[in-house]
Design a protein around this motif. Structure first.
Motif, short mmCIF file in Angstrom:
data_model
loop_
_atom_site.label_atom_id
_atom_site.label_comp_id
_atom_site.label_asym_id
_atom_site.label_seq_id
_atom_site.Cartn_x
_atom_site.Cartn_y
_atom_site.Cartn_z
N ASP A 126 45.65 65.11 -4.13
CA ASP A 126 44.81 64.50 -4.00
C ASP A 126 44.62 64.34 -2.28
O ASP A 126 45.63 63.86 -1.95
CB ASP A 126 44.61 62.96 -4.20
N ARG A 186 42.61 63.17 0.22
CA ARG A 186 42.56 61.71 0.49
C ARG A 186 44.06 61.15 0.78
O ARG A 186 44.43 59.94 1.75
CB ARG A 186 41.44 60.78 -0.34
N PHE A 187 44.89 61.19 -0.29
CA PHE A 187 46.26 60.34 -0.30
C PHE A 187 47.38 61.62 0.73
O PHE A 187 47.95 60.42 1.14
CB PHE A 187 46.95 60.93 -1.59
N ALA A 198 46.08 62.65 3.21
CA ALA A 198 45.78 62.51 4.30
C ALA A 198 45.88 61.46 4.33
O ALA A 198 46.24 61.18 6.43
CB ALA A 198 43.86 62.22 4.65
N ALA A 199 46.16 60.63 4.27
CA ALA A 199 46.85 58.84 4.65
C ALA A 199 48.15 58.47 4.20
O ALA A 199 48.93 57.99 5.47
CB ALA A 199 46.52 57.74 3.01
N ASN A 200 48.86 59.79 3.80
CA ASN A 200 50.25 59.46 3.98
C ASN A 200 50.75 60.92 4.68
O ASN A 200 52.40 60.79 3.61
CB ASN A 200 51.16 59.27 2.34
N TRP A 201 50.43 61.38 4.85
CA TRP A 201 51.24 62.80 5.62
C TRP A 201 52.49 62.72 5.91
O TRP A 201 53.07 63.89 5.77
CB TRP A 201 49.87 63.40 6.77
#
Length: 586
Positions: free
Chosen positions: A297, A299-300, A302-305
């Motif tokens: 995912d 988006r996931f 990008a948020a928790n890279w």
């Protein structure tokens, strides 16, 4: 009938076949493994990629996979066929020889790496049970990705295969132990392990006994019909029955598939079975890789890279260090140990299974499982990159070790011949030198070829002859002759020119591709240049004329005339004052 076909299924099939038709040739053109291509396709066309835009743009339904669960069984079948093909390449004798690696290094690698990862997770606040479950899951490595990259016959491939075999055998006990560690678990969980062990043992023994006597007759009957369709059907039937048999008693289906491959490997039909099942394996593995990509995912990520990068890097570093260290202790060369360790650094597709089992046992919460599933998918995606990094690291290590080996060469020892390149030509030249008592040393840039040659008793060192310092350290000033056997025309000319300027009197014999290349080698300063295409053509002509009944005398005379003609061509092409000498090989 047409009305029963679902557009969703057709679009998924279109995406899979389109991916296979585009990814494989496109990535092969750039010499990049298609593994990366299939995973990227999964990321792009999955429900977390373009699939999120289907409602806004309905036409995207035809280029996206809307139901990942529908294609998952095909991917799992790809892993089964992969283990089956591995079994076909093995034999019980070879497997027995690997027992120390499988049950010694393989077991140590899994549990040591798992416990170190678990210790690291404890530092980040995980409880003991969750840390152990996640640690063991992440310690597993990907059979589906590692073995297609490394193969099973190289030094790296053999080491990886041994450890992966143990991991595949350990999956079921690991899942049962996780169930036993569950908060609600009772004594039934441990009884389940015992039940699986004795039932699995009976099934495996039964498969070995029946397969030994039944399979040769079954494939013999299929071969007599001369029907490719029947042969393929029988092959797939054996795989499916073996997988179902082990799956029915709680073992992994891939264990049954590998045993089926081992049994068929002992028959006369293993080569034909491998050829017939290869297309099914390749396509099914492609589907599996697409399914892995669909779990990423973006988006996931990008948020928790930052956390994901740290998690993946930590796992890779720990596994690589543990694997390389254990292989080194077991006697592997430093380069081989390093390359194997880095290659096996990422998690496995079975990591997802173990994480799911830990979640079902309520050892790990859903959010934690999701994080590590994404980290696993990222790790699988970068496996080909890790393979490249590991290969480059191993090459640098071997080059340093070779420098030490070259330094150890005694320049005052008896003059010898230096052979550069140890492929099929170099192998034959070294054999002839040994037969006639001529000392030599060979240099080869392929580490696997060096290892195999040394085991065969040949004097070969690892070295990249394109590096000027390697050539400088070969003590050519004390050599009798220099023989160039590698199939690298430009490099051969460069070496001949350099050595001739340095050593005007040394004998230099070089392999040439054709008359034009031979002319350039003579211009560079070669003593003799042997154009392999011309000499092989002359030898073939001689053989066929003699077999057709032509007298040996006229044949040899015509061969000499043709060789003289080639000499004149080389003279003209190279602008030489006199025709060069061509070796008489007839």
């Amino acid at each position: 009938m047409a009305g029963e076909l679902h557009g969703e299924s057709i679009s998924d099939l279109l995406v899979i076949l389109g991916a296979a038709g585009i990814v494989i040739p496109a990535f092969a053109r750039f010499r990049i493994t298609p593994i990366i291509g299939f995973i990227l396709v999964g990321i792009l066309v999955g429900p977390m990629g373009l699939g999120t835009l289907v409602e806004r743009y309905p036409l995207l339904e035809w280029v996206t996979i809307t139901n990942p669960e529908a294609i998952r069984p095909i991917g799992e079948y790809g892993i089964i066929l992969l283990l089956f093909s591995i079994g076909l390449e093995l034999s019980f004798r070879r497997l027995w020889k690997m027992r120390r690696l499988v049950f010694g290094v393989g077991a140590a690698q899994l549990f040591v790496a798992g416990l170190i990862i678990a210790a690291g997770l404890l530092l980040f606040g995980y409880n003991l049970t969750a840390a152990i479950g996640i640690g063991i899951a992440l310690a597993l490595s990907s059979t589906a990705l590692v073995l297609p990259i490394s193969g099973t016959h190289s030094a790296v491939g053999k080491s990886a295969l041994a450890m992966l075999l143990f991991e595949d055998l350990a999956i079921v006990p690991i899942i049962f132990v996780l169930g036993a560690l569950a908060p609600q678990a009772g004594s039934d969980s441990w009884e389940g392990i015992v039940t699986v062990l004795w039932q699995g043992t009976l099934v495996i023994v039964g498969m070995l006994v029946l397969g030994r006597f039944f399979l040769p007759r079954l494939f013999g009957q299929a071969a007599r019909t001369k029907s490719p369709e029947l042969f393929v059907s029988v092959s797939l039937l054996v795989v499916i029955v073996a997988s179902l048999a082990t799956g029915a008693v709680g073992l992994s289906p891939i264990v049954g598939a590998m045993i089926a491959g081992l049994l068929i490997a002992e028959t006369d039909y293993h080569t034909e079975v491998a050829v017939m099942t290869a297309p099914f394996k390749g396509l099914a593995l492609g589907v599996f890789l697409i399914s892995i990509g669909m779990q990423v995912d973006l988006r996931f990520v990008a948020a928790n890279w930052a956390a994901l990068v740290g998690a993946v890097a930590g796992v890779v570093l720990i596994k690589a260090a543990v694997t390389a260290g254990l292989l080194k202790l077991n006697g592997a060369r430093t380069g081989t140990a390093t390359e194997t360790g880095v290659l096996m650094g990422s998690p496995s597709e079975t990591t997802l299974i173990v994480l799911g089992a830990a979640g079902a046992a309520q050892i790990i919460d859903a959010a934690t499982i999701n994080f590590w599933q994404v980290a696993t998918a990222i790790g699988l995606t970068i496996t080909p990159i890790l393979a490249r990094i590991g290969h480059d690291m191993a090459r640098r290590i071997e080059l340093r070790e070779t420098d030490d080996e070259v330094h150890e060469q005694d320049p005052t020892q008896e003059p010898r011949t230096v052979v550069i390149g140890f492929g099929r030509v170099g192998h034959l030249v070294a054999g002839m030198l040994t037969t006639h008592g001529q000392p030599y040393v060979a240099v080869e840039s392929n580490m696997d070829a060096v290892t195999a040659a040394r085991r065969g008793g040949y004097k070969v060192i690892f070295g990249d002859i394109s590096r000027p310092e390697t050539l400088d350290k070969l003590s050519l000033g004390h050599a009798k002759a220099l023989i160039l056997t590698m199939d690298q025309p430009v490099l051969a000319e460069h070496i001949v020119k350099r050595v001739r300027q340095w050593l005007p009197d040394i004998t230099i014999v070089a392999r040439a591709r054709d008359a034009d290349h031979a002319a350039r080698l003579y211009q560079a300063g070669a003593t003799d240049a042997v154009p392999e295409t011309l000499e092989s053509s002359l030898q073939l002509s001689e053989a066929v004329l003699v077999d057709l009944g032509v007298a040996m005398g006229p044949v040899i005379a015509s061969i000499h005339e043709k060789r003289d003609e080639f000499r004149r061509q080389i003279k003209e092409a190279g602008g030489l004052d006199e025709a060069p000498k061509l070796k008489l090989t007839s």
